[in-house]
Design a protein around this motif. Structure first.
Motif, PDB file in Angstrom:
ATOM      1  N   ARG A 175       0.849  -1.187   0.000  1.00  0.00           N
ATOM      2  CA  ARG A 175       0.000   0.000   0.000  1.00  0.00           C
ATOM      3  C   ARG A 175       0.888   1.241   0.000  1.00  0.00           C
ATOM      4  O   ARG A 175       1.870   1.312   0.741  1.00  0.00           O
ATOM      5  N   ILE A 176       0.526   2.218  -0.806  1.00  0.00           N
ATOM      6  CA  ILE A 176       1.218   3.505  -0.838  1.00  0.00           C
ATOM      7  C   ILE A 176       0.188   4.592  -0.575  1.00  0.00           C
ATOM      8  O   ILE A 176      -0.886   4.623  -1.198  1.00  0.00           O
ATOM      9  N   VAL A 177       0.510   5.476   0.354  1.00  0.00           N
ATOM     10  CA  VAL A 177      -0.369   6.598   0.681  1.00  0.00           C
ATOM     11  C   VAL A 177       0.414   7.891   0.510  1.00  0.00           C
ATOM     12  O   VAL A 177       1.476   8.065   1.118  1.00  0.00           O
ATOM     13  N   ASN A 178      -0.091   8.773  -0.308  1.00  0.00           N
ATOM     14  CA  ASN A 178       0.504  10.098  -0.486  1.00  0.00           C
ATOM     15  C   ASN A 178      -0.323  11.117   0.287  1.00  0.00           C
ATOM     16  O   ASN A 178      -1.502  11.311  -0.006  1.00  0.00           O
ATOM     17  N   VAL A 179       0.292  11.721   1.287  1.00  0.00           N
ATOM     18  CA  VAL A 179      -0.435  12.700   2.102  1.00  0.00           C
ATOM     19  C   VAL A 179      -0.530  14.010   1.323  1.00  0.00           C
ATOM     20  O   VAL A 179       0.464  14.697   1.089  1.00  0.00           O
ATOM     21  N   SER A 180      -1.735  14.340   0.915  1.00  0.00           N
ATOM     22  CA  SER A 180      -2.004  15.507   0.092  1.00  0.00           C
ATOM     23  C   SER A 180      -2.747  16.549   0.931  1.00  0.00           C
ATOM     24  O   SER A 180      -2.569  16.624   2.143  1.00  0.00           O
ATOM     25  N   SER A 181      -3.575  17.334   0.287  1.00  0.00           N
ATOM     26  CA  SER A 181      -4.365  18.366   0.961  1.00  0.00           C
ATOM     27  C   SER A 181      -5.535  18.735   0.073  1.00  0.00           C
ATOM     28  O   SER A 181      -5.425  18.705  -1.165  1.00  0.00           O
ATOM     29  N   SER A 182      -6.638  19.123   0.705  1.00  0.00           N
ATOM     30  CA  SER A 182      -7.795  19.542  -0.084  1.00  0.00           C
ATOM     31  C   SER A 182      -7.502  20.801  -0.889  1.00  0.00           C
ATOM     32  O   SER A 182      -8.197  21.087  -1.871  1.00  0.00           O
ATOM     33  N   VAL A 183      -6.458  21.568  -0.514  1.00  0.00           N
ATOM     34  CA  VAL A 183      -6.120  22.747  -1.314  1.00  0.00           C
ATOM     35  C   VAL A 183      -5.549  22.338  -2.671  1.00  0.00           C
ATOM     36  O   VAL A 183      -5.422  23.169  -3.570  1.00  0.00           O
ATOM     37  N   GLY A 184      -5.220  21.053  -2.824  1.00  0.00           N
ATOM     38  CA  GLY A 184      -4.791  20.554  -4.121  1.00  0.00           C
ATOM     39  C   GLY A 184      -5.942  20.180  -5.027  1.00  0.00           C
ATOM     40  O   GLY A 184      -5.736  19.818  -6.188  1.00  0.00           O
ATOM     41  N   GLY A 228      -3.352  -4.081 -12.643  1.00  0.00           N
ATOM     42  CA  GLY A 228      -3.040  -5.495 -12.797  1.00  0.00           C
ATOM     43  C   GLY A 228      -2.073  -6.033 -11.761  1.00  0.00           C
ATOM     44  O   GLY A 228      -1.756  -7.227 -11.773  1.00  0.00           O
ATOM     45  N   THR A 229      -1.603  -5.160 -10.858  1.00  0.00           N
ATOM     46  CA  THR A 229      -0.733  -5.595  -9.768  1.00  0.00           C
ATOM     47  C   THR A 229      -1.507  -5.534  -8.453  1.00  0.00           C
ATOM     48  O   THR A 229      -2.663  -5.132  -8.421  1.00  0.00           O
ATOM     49  N   ASN A 230      -0.829  -5.923  -7.376  1.00  0.00           N
ATOM     50  CA  ASN A 230      -1.479  -5.880  -6.063  1.00  0.00           C
ATOM     51  C   ASN A 230      -1.174  -4.600  -5.296  1.00  0.00           C
ATOM     52  O   ASN A 230      -1.499  -4.483  -4.114  1.00  0.00           O
ATOM     53  N   ILE A 231      -0.566  -3.614  -5.953  1.00  0.00           N
ATOM     54  CA  ILE A 231      -0.214  -2.357  -5.292  1.00  0.00           C
ATOM     55  C   ILE A 231      -1.391  -1.391  -5.364  1.00  0.00           C
ATOM     56  O   ILE A 231      -1.880  -1.070  -6.447  1.00  0.00           O
ATOM     57  N   LEU A 232      -1.827  -0.922  -4.204  1.00  0.00           N
ATOM     58  CA  LEU A 232      -2.866   0.100  -4.131  1.00  0.00           C
ATOM     59  C   LEU A 232      -2.218   1.406  -3.695  1.00  0.00           C
ATOM     60  O   LEU A 232      -1.471   1.444  -2.719  1.00  0.00           O
ATOM     61  N   ILE A 233      -2.515   2.486  -4.410  1.00  0.00           N
ATOM     62  CA  ILE A 233      -1.960   3.798  -4.095  1.00  0.00           C
ATOM     63  C   ILE A 233      -3.062   4.833  -4.104  1.00  0.00           C
ATOM     64  O   ILE A 233      -3.877   4.890  -5.032  1.00  0.00           O
ATOM     65  N   ASN A 234      -3.120   5.645  -3.063  1.00  0.00           N
ATOM     66  CA  ASN A 234      -4.144   6.668  -2.945  1.00  0.00           C
ATOM     67  C   ASN A 234      -3.574   7.919  -2.286  1.00  0.00           C
ATOM     68  O   ASN A 234      -2.525   7.883  -1.637  1.00  0.00           O
ATOM     69  N   ALA A 235      -4.284   9.024  -2.465  1.00  0.00           N
ATOM     70  CA  ALA A 235      -3.933  10.286  -1.815  1.00  0.00           C
ATOM     71  C   ALA A 235      -4.870  10.513  -0.640  1.00  0.00           C
ATOM     72  O   ALA A 235      -6.046  10.148  -0.691  1.00  0.00           O
ATOM     73  N   ALA A 236      -4.338  11.132   0.419  1.00  0.00           N
ATOM     74  CA  ALA A 236      -5.116  11.355   1.634  1.00  0.00           C
ATOM     75  C   ALA A 236      -5.046  12.813   2.044  1.00  0.00           C
ATOM     76  O   ALA A 236      -3.971  13.405   2.070  1.00  0.00           O
TER      77      ALA A 236
END
Length: 245
Positions: free
Chosen positions: A140-149, A188-196
């Motif tokens: 799992r990959i999480v990119n800490v973002s912001s609502s200002v983005g 197609g891979t098992n990697i999940l990535i999302n922004a938070a």
């Protein structure tokens, strides 16, 4: 190779990053505390261990190629793989009165500095850690973002989204766009990535201005770091659900 799941959090010696580390540690993860300052890193690790978290320090400057390479090597020696990467490290850049960054008067070197940490740093760390993440059964990959983005929210005159921040806000828009491109590449891979989006959290990042605590800000990143295998990917979330792009 460790039986526990392994999580690396950048900028984890304080604030939201520390609380993400603490929260994942409480769930049984072995936590790698990434931080530029080795003394502060050691202090954070000591505090986490005192609270019962299995933690180790990782000296890590996301803007430095050598630092990131050495961090990946350290994680490999310590754990042999990586299950979770939380790209939390970020900077705002210099601001004027009212925490504003006027686009008509931007210092371009300041903009480059913000992008180096908030965007290039994420790419640099993610790519360095990918070989370790690929060894995980559920990376799992999480990119800490912001609502200002959020371009949707920024462009809506009816939404009060704070001051004009012509360096920081676009850096998070760029980060969101990069997150989508990674998700496409990982199809197609098992990697999940999302922004938070952690929300407006009172930390030293913003002079301790904001209604939310670091613990509250850590909740969405922790949820995304622990998604089931059929969880979402390539999306942008806050506590209340999906954030519009």
């Amino acid at each position: 190779m460790s039986e526990k799941k392994i999580a690396l959090i950048t900028g984890a010696n304080k604030g939201i990053g520390y609380e993400i580390a603490s929260g994942l540690g409480a769930l049984g993860y072995r936590v790698a505390v990434g931080a530029r300052d080795e003394a502060r890193c050691a202090t954070a690790v000591e505090k986490l261990r005192a609270g019962g978290v299995d933690a180790f320090g990782v000296p890590l400057d996301v803007t430095g190629d050598r630092s990131v390479t050495e961090a990946a090597e350290l994680v490999e020696r310590q754990a042999g793989r990586l299950d979770v990467l939380v790209n939390n490290a970020g900077i705002s850049g210099e601001t004027g009165p009212g925490w504003e960054q006027d686009p008509t008067a931007l210092d371009l070197d300041m903009v480059r500095t913000v992008l180096e940490t908030n965007v290039l740093g994420v790419i640099r760390v993610t790519n360095a850690m990918l070989p370790l993440l690929r060894r995980s059964a559920s990376p799992r990959i999480v990119n800490v973002s912001s609502s200002v983005g959020s371009l949707t929210r920024q462009a809506d005159p009816d939404i009060q989204i704070g001051p004009v921040m012509a360096a920081y806000a676009p850096s998070k828009s760029y980060l969101n766009a990069v997150t989508v491109q990674y998700a496409r590449q990982f199809t197609g891979t098992n990697i999940l990535i999302n922004a938070a989006c952690p929300g407006l959290v009172a930390t030293d990042f913003n002079g301790f201005y904001g209604p939310r605590t670091p613990e509250q800000g850590a909740a969405t990143p922790i949820r995304l770091a622990t998604l089931p295998d059929d969880g979402p990917t390539g999306a942008f979330f806050e506590d209340d659900g999906v954030v519009p792009w």
